[in-house]
Scaffold this motif. Structure first.
Motif, mmCIF file in Angstrom:
data_model
loop_
_atom_site.group_PDB
_atom_site.id
_atom_site.type_symbol
_atom_site.label_atom_id
_atom_site.label_comp_id
_atom_site.label_asym_id
_atom_site.label_seq_id
_atom_site.Cartn_x
_atom_site.Cartn_y
_atom_site.Cartn_z
ATOM 1 N N ASN A 67 0.826 -1.209 0.000
ATOM 2 C CA ASN A 67 0.000 0.000 0.000
ATOM 3 C C ASN A 67 0.861 1.261 0.000
ATOM 4 O OD1 ASN A 67 -2.601 1.362 0.183
ATOM 5 N ND2 ASN A 67 -2.028 1.861 2.280
ATOM 6 N N LYS A 68 2.018 1.186 0.648
ATOM 7 C CA LYS A 68 2.906 2.356 0.717
ATOM 8 C C LYS A 68 3.584 2.648 -0.617
ATOM 9 C CE LYS A 68 4.011 1.915 5.644
ATOM 10 N NZ LYS A 68 5.073 1.560 6.635
ATOM 11 N N LYS A 70 2.555 1.399 -3.803
ATOM 12 C CA LYS A 70 1.775 1.269 -5.035
ATOM 13 C C LYS A 70 1.577 2.636 -5.688
ATOM 14 C CE LYS A 70 -2.944 1.860 -3.258
ATOM 15 N NZ LYS A 70 -4.316 1.346 -3.259
ATOM 16 N N GLU A 72 -0.520 5.533 -7.888
ATOM 17 C CA GLU A 72 -1.878 6.049 -7.773
ATOM 18 C C GLU A 72 -2.820 5.284 -8.690
ATOM 19 O OE1 GLU A 72 -4.301 10.304 -8.129
ATOM 20 O OE2 GLU A 72 -2.137 10.211 -8.478
ATOM 21 N N LYS A 75 -4.717 -1.224 -7.866
ATOM 22 C CA LYS A 75 -5.585 -2.025 -7.015
ATOM 23 C C LYS A 75 -4.785 -3.142 -6.333
ATOM 24 C CE LYS A 75 -9.724 -1.341 -9.864
ATOM 25 N NZ LYS A 75 -10.757 -2.003 -10.690
ATOM 26 N N ALA A 94 -7.555 -4.074 6.547
ATOM 27 C CA ALA A 94 -6.772 -3.352 5.535
ATOM 28 C C ALA A 94 -7.739 -2.763 4.514
ATOM 29 C CB ALA A 94 -5.772 -4.290 4.867
ATOM 30 N N TYR A 96 -7.716 -0.576 2.379
ATOM 31 C CA TYR A 96 -7.211 -0.228 1.049
ATOM 32 C C TYR A 96 -7.216 -1.426 0.103
ATOM 33 C CZ TYR A 96 -3.224 -1.984 3.684
ATOM 34 O OH TYR A 96 -2.421 -2.738 4.498
ATOM 35 N N ASN A 98 -8.775 -3.930 -2.354
ATOM 36 C CA ASN A 98 -9.902 -3.720 -3.269
ATOM 37 C C ASN A 98 -10.819 -4.921 -3.403
ATOM 38 O OD1 ASN A 98 -7.469 -1.932 -4.510
ATOM 39 N ND2 ASN A 98 -9.431 -0.904 -4.717
ATOM 40 N N ASP A 116 -15.311 -3.125 -6.710
ATOM 41 C CA ASP A 116 -14.571 -2.682 -5.528
ATOM 42 C C ASP A 116 -15.166 -3.284 -4.262
ATOM 43 O OD1 ASP A 116 -12.418 -1.173 -4.438
ATOM 44 O OD2 ASP A 116 -13.871 0.275 -3.669
ATOM 45 N N LYS A 117 -14.300 -3.790 -3.415
ATOM 46 C CA LYS A 117 -14.633 -4.437 -2.141
ATOM 47 C C LYS A 117 -15.374 -5.766 -2.337
ATOM 48 C CE LYS A 117 -12.791 -0.828 -0.329
ATOM 49 N NZ LYS A 117 -11.344 -0.885 -0.034
#
Length: 433
Positions: A67-68, A70, A72, A75, A94, A96, A98, A116-117
């Motif tokens: 996550n740090k 990746k 912009e 996913k 977590a 973030y 997807n 998403d999710k």
């Protein structure tokens, strides 16, 4: 420009094949290209393992790291066995992330990347006849699933709760996939299942009922295939017919992974393994008798709840009698959704650590004695990998890793090699033919 896919695979060979399936689907249907740089990826996947506790803890630290770094808009998806049993909890811990895709839902990868999710973790989903697109990590060998899921109820194991009930893949599909691999240049196939020699117990729909021994015969009849490996057979299903086919079929590689887990009949009973110490020793002895050069590897869990000093000594005794060429050994790790998680007769952690250290030291002694006998011997080696140190690496029929000085022209060939230098992990040699 094409989209970039980064995938990290943890755990077993079945996870490797699941990753290959996801790569194939995303490449063919979504236009992704593989990258080994997570920073440039548009999609980052972690294909997880939940057999032990450590890989689960590793998952969340890995997720935080991705996550740090990746870019912009990129996913992150979590796949595999940990995805199956944690499901929505992963996104809660977590946010973030997807999407979450369980080990029994690999074919849905093309759908979930657009939702998403999304959480797809149905362990009853049947993928046994899904026509995956083709991708292999190596052009020289092919991993081929022959079944999905597991019907065993081992008290320490979470796999039946993450991969669902066992379903065999129809034999004609397996043979067709083998033929396709051979036509593209692979000389070796690796048949995969949680209990490969339980093949044929259950199919989805009406299909010809054959057992694993007959499947081996049919796969070995495919022209161009010279080596067949498989993992993992269950000791309970190692009947004489299976061992005899293993011994006499020249295409079947003479290495056998026999997961022992414990040498104590009492502990094996508590584990619900279905066999005892004497059965395991009998099967191993028959293998050694029929195939003198066979290599036997195993899995061992020390400090299972209730393991006494005598139980532990029984495990060392099996090691002494069988003399495994390789072991994968671990301290017992309680897993959620298993019977053993509720067992209260736990072994003191210091005793557990001491037992594991002593067992591994004993195995090192056995292995040193075995590898010393390799020096000066000649083996046929199938080369499949270039190493950065100027060596080509491959494996013998009985699964010894061998390195020789060489380059690309060795890859995909079987050459006669004389061993000149030995060690526990890899042997060094020179080509003699």
């Amino acid at each position: 420009m094409s989209k970039k896919l980064f995938i990290e695979t943890l755990g077993c060979a079945m996870n490797v094949r699941d990753s290959e399936h996801m790569i194939a689907e995303l490449s063919a249907r979504e236009g992704y290209e593989l990258t080994d740089n997570a920073k440039e990826a548009d999609l980052i996947l972690i294909n997880t393992c939940s057999v032990r506790e450590k890989p689960v803890h590793k998952l969340f630290s890995e997720l935080g790291g991705f996550n740090k770094i990746k870019k912009e808009g990129a996913k992150i998806g979590v796949c595999g066995c940990t995805a199956s049993h944690l499901g929505k909890e992963i996104i809660k811990k977590a946010p973030y992330v997807n999407f979450v895709l369980g080990a029994r839902n690999v074919s849905k990868i093309g759908e979930v990347i657009h939702r998403d999710k999304a959480v797809e973790i149905d362990i009853d989903f049947d993928e046994s006849q899904f026509a995956f697109k083709d991708f292999r990590s190596s052009p020289y060998k092919a991993y081929i699933n022959i079944s999905i899921g597991c019907d065993k109820q081992c008290t320490f194991c979470i796999v039946p709760k993450t991969r669902g009930d066992e379903i065999s893949i129809p034999a004609d599909l397996i043979v067709a996939e083998t033929r396709k691999a051979a036509e593209s240049g692979a000389k070796e196939v690796f048949l995969l299942g949680q209990n490969v020699n339980n093949y044929g117990r259950r199919f989805s729909g009406e299909h010809e009922k054959i057992n694993f021994t007959e499947l081996l015969r049919r796969v070995s009849a495919v022209e161009g295939i010279e080596r067949i490996r498989f993992t993992s057979p269950h000791p309970l299903h190692m009947d004489d017919e299976f061992i005899e086919e293993f011994a006499r079929n020249p295409k079947i590689c003479k290495s056998m992974h026999m997961p022992l887990q414990s040498g104590s009949t009492e502990i094996l009973k508590a584990m619900k393994r279905g066999y005892g110490k004497e059965w395991f020793l009998n099967r191993a002895a028959k293998l050694r008798e029929m195939v003198p050069d066979v290599s036997i590897s195993t899995d061992i869990i020390v400090a299972f709840p209730g393991e006494s000093d005598q139980d532990y000594e029984d495990t060392l005794d099996v090691m002494r009698q069988v003399r495994f060429e390789q072991i994968f050994s671990f301290k017992y790790s309680p897993r959620p959704l298993t019977e053993a998680e509720k067992m209260t007769d736990t072994v003191d952690p210091e005793i557990a650590s001491e037992r594991l250290s002593r067992l591994q030291a004993y195995q090192d002694t056995i292995l040193d004695e075995i590898t010393a006998t390799y020096r000066g011997r000649e083996f046929d080696v199938y080369f499949e990998e270039l190493r950065s140190d100027g060596y080509a690496a491959g494996r013998t029929d009985n699964n010894i890793t061998v390195k020789v000085k060489g380059s690309e022209e060795l890859l995909g060939t079987i050459r006669r090699v004389k061993i000149t230098e030995v060690s526990r992990l890899v042997q060094y040699g020179e080509i003699v033919a």
